[in-house]
Structure formats: C-alpha cells, structure tokens
Design a protein around this motif. Structure first.
Motif, PDB file in Angstrom:
ATOM      1  N   SER A 145       0.627  -1.133   0.020  1.00 33.32           N
ATOM      2  CA  SER A 145      -0.110   0.008  -0.011  1.00 33.32           C
ATOM      3  C   SER A 145       0.908   1.266  -0.166  1.00 33.32           C
ATOM      4  O   SER A 145       0.365   2.375  -0.669  1.00 33.32           O
ATOM      5  N   MET A 146       1.977   1.242   0.529  1.00 33.90           N
ATOM      6  CA  MET A 146       2.850   2.508   0.657  1.00 33.90           C
ATOM      7  C   MET A 146       3.375   2.554  -0.764  1.00 33.90           C
ATOM      8  O   MET A 146       3.568   3.898  -1.018  1.00 33.90           O
ATOM      9  N   GLY A 147       3.811   1.513  -1.542  1.00 31.75           N
ATOM     10  CA  GLY A 147       4.153   1.880  -2.846  1.00 31.75           C
ATOM     11  C   GLY A 147       3.113   2.426  -3.710  1.00 31.75           C
ATOM     12  O   GLY A 147       3.597   3.371  -4.498  1.00 31.75           O
ATOM     13  N   ILE A 148       1.999   2.068  -3.636  1.00 35.75           N
ATOM     14  CA  ILE A 148       0.828   2.692  -4.523  1.00 35.75           C
ATOM     15  C   ILE A 148       0.734   4.072  -4.149  1.00 35.75           C
ATOM     16  O   ILE A 148       0.291   4.815  -4.972  1.00 35.75           O
ATOM     17  N   ALA A 149       0.467   4.200  -2.570  1.00 37.47           N
ATOM     18  CA  ALA A 149       0.412   5.502  -2.116  1.00 37.47           C
ATOM     19  C   ALA A 149       1.643   6.560  -2.503  1.00 37.47           C
ATOM     20  O   ALA A 149       1.351   7.804  -2.956  1.00 37.47           O
ATOM     21  N   SER A 150       2.789   5.928  -2.620  1.00 38.63           N
ATOM     22  CA  SER A 150       4.008   6.707  -3.073  1.00 38.63           C
ATOM     23  C   SER A 150       3.788   7.009  -4.545  1.00 38.63           C
ATOM     24  O   SER A 150       3.966   8.103  -4.934  1.00 38.63           O
ATOM     25  N   LEU A 151       3.587   6.149  -5.236  1.00 34.88           N
ATOM     26  CA  LEU A 151       3.124   6.626  -6.791  1.00 34.88           C
ATOM     27  C   LEU A 151       2.028   7.673  -7.035  1.00 34.88           C
ATOM     28  O   LEU A 151       2.182   8.658  -7.637  1.00 34.88           O
ATOM     29  N   VAL A 152       1.012   7.258  -6.280  1.00 31.69           N
ATOM     30  CA  VAL A 152      -0.147   8.627  -6.464  1.00 31.69           C
ATOM     31  C   VAL A 152       0.466   9.881  -5.904  1.00 31.69           C
ATOM     32  O   VAL A 152      -0.057  10.768  -6.736  1.00 31.69           O
ATOM     33  N   PHE A 153       1.154   9.785  -4.741  1.00 33.78           N
ATOM     34  CA  PHE A 153       1.624  10.978  -4.316  1.00 33.78           C
ATOM     35  C   PHE A 153       2.556  11.617  -5.286  1.00 33.78           C
ATOM     36  O   PHE A 153       2.469  12.936  -5.530  1.00 33.78           O
ATOM     37  N   VAL A 154       3.420  10.981  -5.771  1.00 36.11           N
ATOM     38  CA  VAL A 154       4.377  11.538  -6.713  1.00 36.11           C
ATOM     39  C   VAL A 154       3.777  12.045  -7.935  1.00 36.11           C
ATOM     40  O   VAL A 154       4.135  13.187  -8.420  1.00 36.11           O
ATOM     41  N   LEU A 155       2.782  11.325  -8.582  1.00 33.22           N
ATOM     42  CA  LEU A 155       1.846  11.941  -9.646  1.00 33.22           C
ATOM     43  C   LEU A 155       1.266  13.512  -9.262  1.00 33.22           C
ATOM     44  O   LEU A 155       1.353  14.264  -9.991  1.00 33.22           O
ATOM     45  N   LEU A 156       0.662  13.360  -8.081  1.00 33.19           N
ATOM     46  CA  LEU A 156      -0.145  14.516  -7.542  1.00 33.19           C
ATOM     47  C   LEU A 156       0.877  15.615  -7.382  1.00 33.19           C
ATOM     48  O   LEU A 156       0.505  16.851  -7.452  1.00 33.19           O
ATOM     49  N   LEU A 157       2.075  15.300  -6.773  1.00 32.18           N
ATOM     50  CA  LEU A 157       3.106  16.108  -6.369  1.00 32.18           C
ATOM     51  C   LEU A 157       3.332  16.867  -7.653  1.00 32.18           C
ATOM     52  O   LEU A 157       3.644  18.207  -7.735  1.00 32.18           O
ATOM     53  N   THR A 158       3.736  15.995  -8.576  1.00 36.97           N
ATOM     54  CA  THR A 158       3.999  16.625  -9.865  1.00 36.97           C
ATOM     55  C   THR A 158       3.043  17.762 -10.570  1.00 36.97           C
ATOM     56  O   THR A 158       3.455  18.962 -10.991  1.00 36.97           O
ATOM     57  N   VAL A 159       1.766  17.265 -10.377  1.00 33.91           N
ATOM     58  CA  VAL A 159       0.452  18.178 -11.029  1.00 33.91           C
ATOM     59  C   VAL A 159       0.656  19.651 -10.045  1.00 33.91           C
ATOM     60  O   VAL A 159       0.406  20.243 -10.554  1.00 33.91           O
ATOM     61  N   ALA A 160       0.702  19.387  -8.761  1.00 35.40           N
ATOM     62  CA  ALA A 160       0.648  20.629  -7.755  1.00 35.40           C
ATOM     63  C   ALA A 160       2.110  21.460  -8.129  1.00 35.40           C
ATOM     64  O   ALA A 160       1.516  22.721  -8.148  1.00 35.40           O
ATOM     65  N   LEU A 161       3.269  20.885  -8.304  1.00 37.05           N
ATOM     66  CA  LEU A 161       4.255  21.695  -8.655  1.00 37.05           C
ATOM     67  C   LEU A 161       3.995  22.277  -9.851  1.00 37.05           C
ATOM     68  O   LEU A 161       4.235  23.952 -10.002  1.00 37.05           O
ATOM     69  N   ALA A 162       3.414  21.907 -10.761  1.00 35.46           N
ATOM     70  CA  ALA A 162       2.895  22.512 -12.152  1.00 35.46           C
ATOM     71  C   ALA A 162       2.084  23.871 -11.790  1.00 35.46           C
ATOM     72  O   ALA A 162       2.098  24.869 -12.226  1.00 35.46           O
ATOM     73  N   HIS A 163       1.240  23.623 -11.080  1.00 38.56           N
ATOM     74  CA  HIS A 163       0.201  24.443 -10.949  1.00 38.56           C
ATOM     75  C   HIS A 163       0.560  25.749 -10.033  1.00 38.56           C
ATOM     76  O   HIS A 163       0.409  26.668 -10.127  1.00 38.56           O
ATOM     77  N   PHE A 164       1.496  25.316  -9.052  1.00 38.07           N
ATOM     78  CA  PHE A 164       2.080  26.208  -8.244  1.00 38.07           C
ATOM     79  C   PHE A 164       2.923  27.111  -9.108  1.00 38.07           C
ATOM     80  O   PHE A 164       3.056  28.587  -9.056  1.00 38.07           O
ATOM     81  N   LEU A 165       3.657  26.529 -10.188  1.00 40.04           N
ATOM     82  CA  LEU A 165       4.585  27.430 -10.943  1.00 40.04           C
ATOM     83  C   LEU A 165       3.648  28.259 -11.655  1.00 40.04           C
ATOM     84  O   LEU A 165       4.033  29.839 -12.005  1.00 40.04           O
ATOM     85  N   TRP A 166       2.454  27.884 -12.239  1.00 42.39           N
ATOM     86  CA  TRP A 166       1.525  28.626 -13.048  1.00 42.39           C
ATOM     87  C   TRP A 166       1.047  29.878 -12.071  1.00 42.39           C
ATOM     88  O   TRP A 166       0.777  31.031 -12.562  1.00 42.39           O
ATOM     89  N   ALA A 167       0.707  29.427 -10.855  1.00 44.97           N
ATOM     90  CA  ALA A 167       0.362  30.566  -9.942  1.00 44.97           C
ATOM     91  C   ALA A 167       1.413  31.553  -9.724  1.00 44.97           C
ATOM     92  O   ALA A 167       0.820  32.879  -9.294  1.00 44.97           O
ATOM     93  N   LEU A 168       2.607  31.464  -9.808  1.00 44.17           N
ATOM     94  CA  LEU A 168       3.599  32.201  -9.748  1.00 44.17           C
ATOM     95  C   LEU A 168       3.733  33.181 -10.950  1.00 44.17           C
ATOM     96  O   LEU A 168       4.414  33.939 -11.163  1.00 44.17           O
ATOM     97  N   GLY A 169       3.129  32.628 -12.135  1.00 40.01           N
ATOM     98  CA  GLY A 169       3.272  33.296 -13.255  1.00 40.01           C
ATOM     99  C   GLY A 169       4.025  32.759 -14.328  1.00 40.01           C
ATOM    100  O   GLY A 169       4.375  33.172 -15.796  1.00 40.01           O
ATOM    101  N   SER A 170       4.852  31.741 -14.032  1.00 40.91           N
ATOM    102  CA  SER A 170       5.658  30.917 -15.180  1.00 40.91           C
ATOM    103  C   SER A 170       4.719  30.220 -15.958  1.00 40.91           C
ATOM    104  O   SER A 170       3.815  29.664 -15.954  1.00 40.91           O
ATOM    105  N   PRO A 171       5.074  30.424 -17.497  1.00 40.30           N
ATOM    106  CA  PRO A 171       4.574  29.831 -18.399  1.00 40.30           C
ATOM    107  C   PRO A 171       5.081  28.259 -18.679  1.00 40.30           C
ATOM    108  O   PRO A 171       4.757  27.735 -19.676  1.00 40.30           O
TER     109      PRO A 171
END
Length: 142
Positions: A2-28
């Motif tokens: 379960s920790m392996g699945i959760a880690s995979l889900v977390f990494v995917l969501l962290l990547t999406v969150a980081l992209a949105h955070f960069l866009w929130a800062l005005g980065s294209p």
C-alpha cells in the motif's frame, strides 16, 4: 504494497501540484507562450492566461489529495473517517476522468490542444489516480 501505491499516487499528484504552483507564480512552464499554455491547460474558449488564484487553489487541493493518499496507506491511522475521505477523493478523481470523455465536457472545454491532451493524458491520469485511491481504501479493509 500500500505504501508503494500511495507513493506513486503522491508523486503523480505532487508533480501536478508543482506545475500549478509554478503557473500561480506566473511561470508559463513548460510552454513559453502564456496564451498557448492557457489553451493547453484550461481549454475554455477565449481564455488567454492561466488564472493565478485558480492555479494556486488547484495546487493546494492536489497536494492535499496526495497527502491523503499517503495517510490512507497507513492502516492504523484515521479510522473510518480517513477511509471515507480517501474513497471520496478517489471517486472525485474517477468522476473527473470519466467527465473528460463526455460530450458535455467536450462542449464546455473544446479548445485545442486541451481537448486532445485531456483525452490522451489528463483524463487517464485522473482515472489512474482515482483507482489508486480506491485500491488503497480497499486495502485498509483487508
């Protein structure tokens, strides 16, 4: 497991969150043209930029979902409430993934390249993440 699945889900969501955070800062990032970026990630007619506040809100919510995934992987944490939260988050991702294949969604978000990216990337990713949440919740009861 379960920790392996959760880690995979977390990494995917962290990547999406980081992209949105960069866009929130005005980065294209990763597209140099802000108008094309908006057309690729929002898909609504007439949108010429990614709204910073909206991108920040999505970044926070997606990161929170990732933290929920890691929490659900701990079988001793949170009890039934956490299981219900994890199931709800999983169903929300699955609903978003399914919506991407409906005519209603396509009429609402018809802009290219969003429409193609949504069918090929965004919706399948939502379905995968949602399935990961549901598997994690099911594993709490076994």
């Amino acid at each position: 497991m379960s920790m392996g699945i959760a880690s995979l889900v977390f990494v995917l969501l962290l990547t999406v969150a980081l992209a949105h955070f960069l866009w929130a800062l005005g980065s294209p990032w990763p597209i140099r043209d802000p108008v094309l970026l908006a057309r690729a990630v929002i898909g609504r007619p007439g949108v010429t930029r990614v709204p910073r506040l909206g991108a920040l809100l999505v970044a926070i919510l997606v990161l929170a979902a990732g933290i929920v995934a890691l929490s659900v992987a701990d079988h001793t944490a949170g009890g039934l409430g956490l299981s219900l939260l994890g199931g709800g988050v999983g169903m929300a991702f699955i609903a978003r993934g399914i919506a991407g294949y409906t005519a209603w969604w396509r009429a609402r978000f018809p802009e290219e390249p969003f429409a193609t990216l949504d069918r090929r990337n965004y919706s399948p990713l939502c379905l995968l993440v949602g399935a990961g949440f549901l598997v994690l919740v099911a594993m709490r009861f076994t």
